[in-house]
Each structure stands twice: as structure tokens, then as C-alpha cells.
Design an enzyme around this catalytic site. Structure first.
Site, PDB file in Angstrom:
ATOM      1  N   CYS A 115     -71.582  18.522 -19.107  1.00  0.00           N
ATOM      2  CA  CYS A 115     -72.884  18.692 -18.639  1.00  0.00           C
ATOM      3  C   CYS A 115     -74.031  18.328 -19.516  1.00  0.00           C
ATOM      4  O   CYS A 115     -74.776  19.261 -20.031  1.00  0.00           O
ATOM      5  CB  CYS A 115     -73.016  20.138 -17.904  1.00  0.00           C
ATOM      6  N   GLU A 116     -73.503  17.172 -20.164  1.00  0.00           N
ATOM      7  CA  GLU A 116     -74.883  16.400 -21.405  1.00  0.00           C
ATOM      8  C   GLU A 116     -74.852  15.136 -21.240  1.00  0.00           C
ATOM      9  O   GLU A 116     -73.645  14.458 -21.131  1.00  0.00           O
ATOM     10  CB  GLU A 116     -74.105  17.048 -22.757  1.00  0.00           C
ATOM     11  N   TYR A 155     -59.103  13.725 -36.045  1.00  0.00           N
ATOM     12  CA  TYR A 155     -60.170  14.429 -35.921  1.00  0.00           C
ATOM     13  C   TYR A 155     -60.477  14.680 -34.421  1.00  0.00           C
ATOM     14  O   TYR A 155     -61.408  15.496 -34.162  1.00  0.00           O
ATOM     15  CB  TYR A 155     -61.538  14.034 -36.825  1.00  0.00           C
ATOM     16  N   TYR A 183     -70.405  12.170 -35.285  1.00  0.00           N
ATOM     17  CA  TYR A 183     -70.527  11.178 -36.435  1.00  0.00           C
ATOM     18  C   TYR A 183     -70.903   9.958 -36.090  1.00  0.00           C
ATOM     19  O   TYR A 183     -70.954   9.124 -36.850  1.00  0.00           O
ATOM     20  CB  TYR A 183     -69.229  11.290 -36.994  1.00  0.00           C
ATOM     21  N   GLY A 222     -60.571  10.955 -48.086  1.00  0.00           N
ATOM     22  CA  GLY A 222     -62.006  10.117 -47.491  1.00  0.00           C
ATOM     23  C   GLY A 222     -61.718   8.566 -47.409  1.00  0.00           C
ATOM     24  O   GLY A 222     -62.901   8.068 -47.238  1.00  0.00           O
ATOM     25  N   GLU A 262     -55.484  13.304 -50.734  1.00  0.00           N
ATOM     26  CA  GLU A 262     -55.411  14.225 -49.748  1.00  0.00           C
ATOM     27  C   GLU A 262     -56.036  13.342 -48.513  1.00  0.00           C
ATOM     28  O   GLU A 262     -56.788  13.672 -47.866  1.00  0.00           O
ATOM     29  CB  GLU A 262     -56.102  15.424 -49.996  1.00  0.00           C
ATOM     30  N   PRO A 263     -55.234  12.258 -48.067  1.00  0.00           N
ATOM     31  CA  PRO A 263     -56.026  11.617 -46.861  1.00  0.00           C
ATOM     32  C   PRO A 263     -55.759  12.142 -45.540  1.00  0.00           C
ATOM     33  O   PRO A 263     -54.516  12.757 -45.527  1.00  0.00           O
ATOM     34  CB  PRO A 263     -55.063  10.137 -47.086  1.00  0.00           C
ATOM     35  N   GLY A 264     -56.680  11.991 -44.690  1.00  0.00           N
ATOM     36  CA  GLY A 264     -56.432  12.468 -43.422  1.00  0.00           C
ATOM     37  C   GLY A 264     -56.793  11.379 -42.445  1.00  0.00           C
ATOM     38  O   GLY A 264     -55.605  10.841 -41.867  1.00  0.00           O
ATOM     39  N   ARG A 265     -58.002  11.058 -42.570  1.00  0.00           N
ATOM     40  CA  ARG A 265     -58.243   9.869 -41.514  1.00  0.00           C
ATOM     41  C   ARG A 265     -57.537   8.626 -41.546  1.00  0.00           C
ATOM     42  O   ARG A 265     -56.963   8.112 -40.726  1.00  0.00           O
ATOM     43  CB  ARG A 265     -59.586   9.591 -41.530  1.00  0.00           C
TER      44      ARG A 265
HETATM   45  C1  LIG Z   1     -60.770  18.768 -48.979  1.00  0.00           C
HETATM   46  C2  LIG Z   1     -60.531  17.685 -48.256  1.00  0.00           C
HETATM   47  N1  LIG Z   1     -59.599  17.021 -48.460  1.00  0.00           N
HETATM   48  C3  LIG Z   1     -59.444  15.887 -47.614  1.00  0.00           C
HETATM   49  C4  LIG Z   1     -59.968  15.566 -46.580  1.00  0.00           C
HETATM   50  C5  LIG Z   1     -59.480  14.550 -45.773  1.00  0.00           C
HETATM   51  O1  LIG Z   1     -60.464  13.453 -45.959  1.00  0.00           O
HETATM   52  P1  LIG Z   1     -60.192  12.077 -44.835  1.00  0.00           P
HETATM   53  O2  LIG Z   1     -59.793  12.598 -43.635  1.00  0.00           O
HETATM   54  O3  LIG Z   1     -61.512  11.463 -44.872  1.00  0.00           O
HETATM   55  O4  LIG Z   1     -59.146  11.394 -45.604  1.00  0.00           O
HETATM   56  C6  LIG Z   1     -61.163  16.278 -46.102  1.00  0.00           C
HETATM   57  C7  LIG Z   1     -61.948  15.959 -45.098  1.00  0.00           C
HETATM   58  O5  LIG Z   1     -63.128  16.056 -44.965  1.00  0.00           O
HETATM   59  C8  LIG Z   1     -61.391  17.603 -47.254  1.00  0.00           C
HETATM   60  O6  LIG Z   1     -62.486  18.351 -46.671  1.00  0.00           O
END
Ligand SMILES: Cc1ncc(COP(=O)(O)O)c(C=O)c1O
Length: 435
Positions: free
Chosen positions: A359-360, A388, A334, A253, A292-295
Site C-alpha cells: 500500500c505505497e 541485501y 538506496y 564495499g 569483508e565483501p558482501g554485495r
Molecule cells: C562493517 C562492514 N563490513 C562489510 C560490509 C559489506 O559491505 P559490502 O556489502 O558493500 O561489501 C558492511 C556493509 O555495509 C559493513 O558494515
């Protein structure tokens, strides 16, 4: 040339904070990332192209690992693969020692194809189907994060050997972010309420093959304050006795800066300090902490390069490029804002809307962006598209998804080719259903 001056846009904005840290200019004055001229990569790969700095991915992974391991030796960093579920990207994180989380049998297949060991994979999802659970059990994933009592029934039916589980809790923590990205508040579809956590714990205790390993919570995405993360740890401590658990997974997050003028988000060090600080008094020292970082692992590594298809000077200057909501849904979903620029151009700028071919009217990548007098054929770079965008790309209006290019030390590799029109037809068939 220093990267700060290399990333100076013509109208004076320093773009270095929204480009990979390797940004520089070559001896011809052209912008480079990871030693590759973006102009050359765009020419070779075609446009639109999603171009990633592999070194930036590795640096971010190492920052995360170091920040957590130095504060909590029993910590693990899992890449939230939904942010970029592409085997070429997963492979980099697997090499860096990260684990990854997947949210379906499909993401699991991509993670395994990227060389991620099954033991370092965890499966999420509020509505896992039999096919998702069966694939995870067959692969032997390290953990499954249970998000409903119904899922426990399914698991009991499918499991044939011991399987470790986490329970996803609803921490009832609200965080300031776009409402579609908030997942930890009371009204969220994710996580078990307290009485169901207890019920699930009882049921797992009575199971022959299911083993309760710990608890999980995720408050949401693109969160730029640290306080909700601390409240999440405290909330979990109020829900279960954390001293009895082997693993606490605190989700991801951490937010990123999309515009150079945005306030600086907390660093990974600050994030780790506050999260581990909150965990210290509540968790036994032997407990494993997962994040669990993604972004924040991938966003800054990526830029998308488009080619200008038309420039319409009407009520506004509409700069139409060769991609849009097909490869980047972030602005529509978002309200994400970007700072695009014309690649290697040194001309007076004018306010432009960068729009796609769909087309939007909502197919707009950026509104009121100062661009260097764009012309047909120019390359437009949109920074911060590493998270994303690939994951949410689609075929609306017959769009073919862009290639993914990894740049490292002056070399560029395509790790996913551009989709072709034939790919849009491969599932077509005429098969009678057996009723
Ligand atoms: C369960 C879970 N873990 C981790 C993430 C990764 O979040 P972020 O990309 O904001 O770090 C998400 C995305 O919303 C998620 O649903």
C-alpha cells in the site's frame, strides 16, 4: 548457445553482465542458470522466489581468495553476512574457506547454523548489547570489533577467557555512494575518533583477558572507485602504528553493476591490487589483512522471479507482480535500479513500471522498464537481487518472505522455505508481565 546470446533480451540489451555467468538456454529455448530452467524453478518453488546460482557464489569466493592470497599471503576474506544472512548461503562460503562477519547475536546464530567455524567469525556493531557480546564470547568467535568505549566496559564485565579484539576506527574518508551507505566519513556513527582509539588501546593493555589484535575500518558500500579504499589504508596508518598490529581489517564495499549499461565496476583483481598496493609500504609482511565483501560476493548470483498479477494500462503501464518492497527494499532505500525482463517471452516491448502489491506508491521495483508486452501469469525476472534483498525482506502488509533456492548443475534445492501465514502468528501470545 553462448551465454552472451542466451542473455540477449528481446529489445536487444545484452543482460549477461547482470546475470550469473552460467546463464544459457536449454533445448527448448528457455533461460537457465546453473543448468536449471528458471521457468521450471519458478513453477516448482512458486513465486516470488529468490533463486541463486551456487556456482556463481563459489566462483566469486574463489576470485576473492585468489586475488588477495596471491598478493598478500596472510590475507583472509570474510563474507559480510548482512548481505545474505541465510545458513544455506553461509554454508557455501564456509566450504570455500571464507570467514564471515556478523552484526548481532541473530546473525551469529545463522552463521553457526551454516557451519561457519566460530574462529572464522568476527562480530561487528556500533551498539552491541550484552546479549550480542555474550553470545559471541560463548561461541568463541575469532574477533570482536570494538566500536565504542562503553562496549569495552561491557566486555570487561562479560569476558571469562582471553578474547582478541579489533578497534574500529573512523578513517574520515568520504566515498561516492548513496548517503545511507557511506560509513567512513567524519559524521558517521561508526568507528572511534583518534583520542578514543588511544584511550581504548590503553584500556585493553591494562585488561587481563582482552587482547588488542588490530584495527578495522569500512568506508561504505556500493563503491565503484578504488581511490577511497586506498585513502582508508593511508588514514589508518595516520591513526595508529600499523607496524605494531597483527591484523588490519579493511572492511568491504566494492560495488557492482546493476544495469547492463552501467560502467563496469572495478574487478576483484583491480580492487585487491590497489588495496594491497596501498598496504604494502605501511604494513609489516607478517600482518594479516582481512577484507569483508558482501554485495560483490552475492549480488550477481541472485535473481528474483515474480508472477504478474495484473497489468493496468493507465497513465503508465503498471505491471503488478506478487512481490515488491516486502522482498526488495533496495529501490526504496538506496534508489537501486534494475533491468527486469519477461521470462522466455519474444514479443514487442513496451515501457512499464513493475510494481508490488503493497500500500505505497513507492512500492515500485522498476520504473520505465521495456517489457515484452506483459500479461497476467507471466514470470518477470529481476536480476542482481542476491545482495541485501533477502536480508531486508519484511512482512509489510502481511507479506510472506520468499523461499531461497540454490541451483547447481541442473538441480535446485530450497535452503529456506517460503514463509507461511502461520509464521506471521507464531509470536502472538497473551502473557502478563511480571512488574
Ligand atoms: C562493517 C562492514 N563490513 C562489510 C560490509 C559489506 O559491505 P559490502 O556489502 O558493500 O561489501 C558492511 C556493509 O555495509 C559493513 O558494515
Amino acid at each position: 548457445m553462448t551465454s552472451a546470446s542466451a542473455a540477449q533480451s528481446h529489445h536487444g540489451t545484452d543482460l549477461s553482465s547482470v546475470l550469473p555467468r552460467s546463464v544459457a538456454r536449454d533445448d527448448r529455448g528457455r533461460l537457465t542458470i546453473a543448468g536449471c530452467s528458471l521457468a521450471d524453478v519458478a513453477d516448482a518453488a512458486g513465486t516470488p522466489a529468490l533463486i541463486l546460482d551456487e556456482g556463481e557464489l563459489r566462483t566469486s569466493a574463489r576470485e576473492y581468495r585468489r586475488a588477495f592470497a596471491s598478493r598478500w599471503p596472510g590475507s583472509s576474506v570474510f563474507f559480510a553476512s548482512k548481505a545474505f544472512s541465510c545458513s544455506g548461503v553461509i554454508r557455501v562460503f564456509a566450504e570455500e574457506g571464507l570467514g564471515c562477519d556478523v552484526a548481532s547475536a541473530g546473525e551469529l546464530a545463522v552463521a553457526l547454523a551454516g557451519g561457519m567455524p566460530a574462529e572464522r567469525i568476527l562480530l561487528h556493531g556500533n551498539a552491541k548489547r550484552d546479549v550480542d557480546l555474550a553470545a559471541a564470547l560463548k561461541a568463541g568467535v575469532g574477533l570482536i570489533v570494538v566500536d565504542s568505549l562503553d562496549e569495552l566496559d561491557r566486555l570487561e564485565r562479560l569476558v571469562t577467557r582471553p578474547q582478541r579484539l579489533l578497534l574500529r576506527a573512523n578513517p574520515e574518508v568520504s566515498a561516492a555512494t548513496h548517503e545511507a551507505m557511506a560509513t567512513g566519513h567524519a559524521a558517521s556513527k561508526f568507528g572511534l575518533p583518534p583520542e578514543q582509539l588511544r584511550e581504548a588501546t590503553r584500556r585493553i593493555a591494562g585488561s587481563a583477558l582482552l587482547e588488542l589484535e588490530g584495527i578495522h575500518a569500512h568506508v561504505g558500500s556500493q563503491i565503484v572507485e578504488l581511490e577511497p579504499f586506498e585513502r582508508c589504508v593511508e588514514a589508518l596508518a595516520g591513526l595508529v602504528d600499523l607496524r605494531e598490529l597483527g591484523t588490519v581489517d579493511l572492511g568491504g564495499g566494492l560495488g557492482v553493476r546493476y544495469l547492463p549499461g552501467d560502467p563496469e565496476p572495478p574487478s576483484v583483481e583491480d580492487y585487491a591490487e590497489r588495496l594491497i598496493g596501498a598496504a604494502r609500504g605501511l604494513l609489516p609482511p607478517g600482518c594479516r589483512i582481512i577484507v569483508e565483501p558482501g554485495r560483490s560476493l552475492v549480488a550477481r548470483a541472485g535473481v528474483t522471479v515474480y508472477r504478474v498479477v495484473s497489468v493496468k494500462r493507465a497513465s503508465r503501464t503498471f505491471v503488478a507482480v506478487d512481490g515488491g518492497m516486502g522482498d526488495n527494499l533496495e529501490p526504496m532505500m538506496y534508489d537501486t535500479r534494475y533491468e527486469p525482463f519477461v521470462l522466455d517471452a519474444n514479443r514487442p516491448h513496451e515501457p512499464c513500471d513493475v510494481v508490488g502489491p503493497h500500500c505505497e506508491t513507492g512500492d515500485r521495483l522498476v520504473e520505465h522498464a521495456p517489457l515484452a508486452t506483459p500479461a497476467v501469469g507471466d514470470a518477470i525476472v529481476v536480476p542482481m537481487t542476491g545482495a541485501y534483498c533477502y536480508a531486508l525482506s519484511n512482512n509489510y502488509n502481511g507479506a510472506c518472505r520468499p523461499p531461497v533456492v540454490l541451483c547447481s548443475e541442473g538441480r535446485a534445492r530450497i535452503v529456506q522455505r517460503r514463509e507461511r501465514i502461520e509464521d506471521l502468528l507464531v509470536r502472538d501470545c497473551d502473557v502478563e508481565l511480571a512488574l
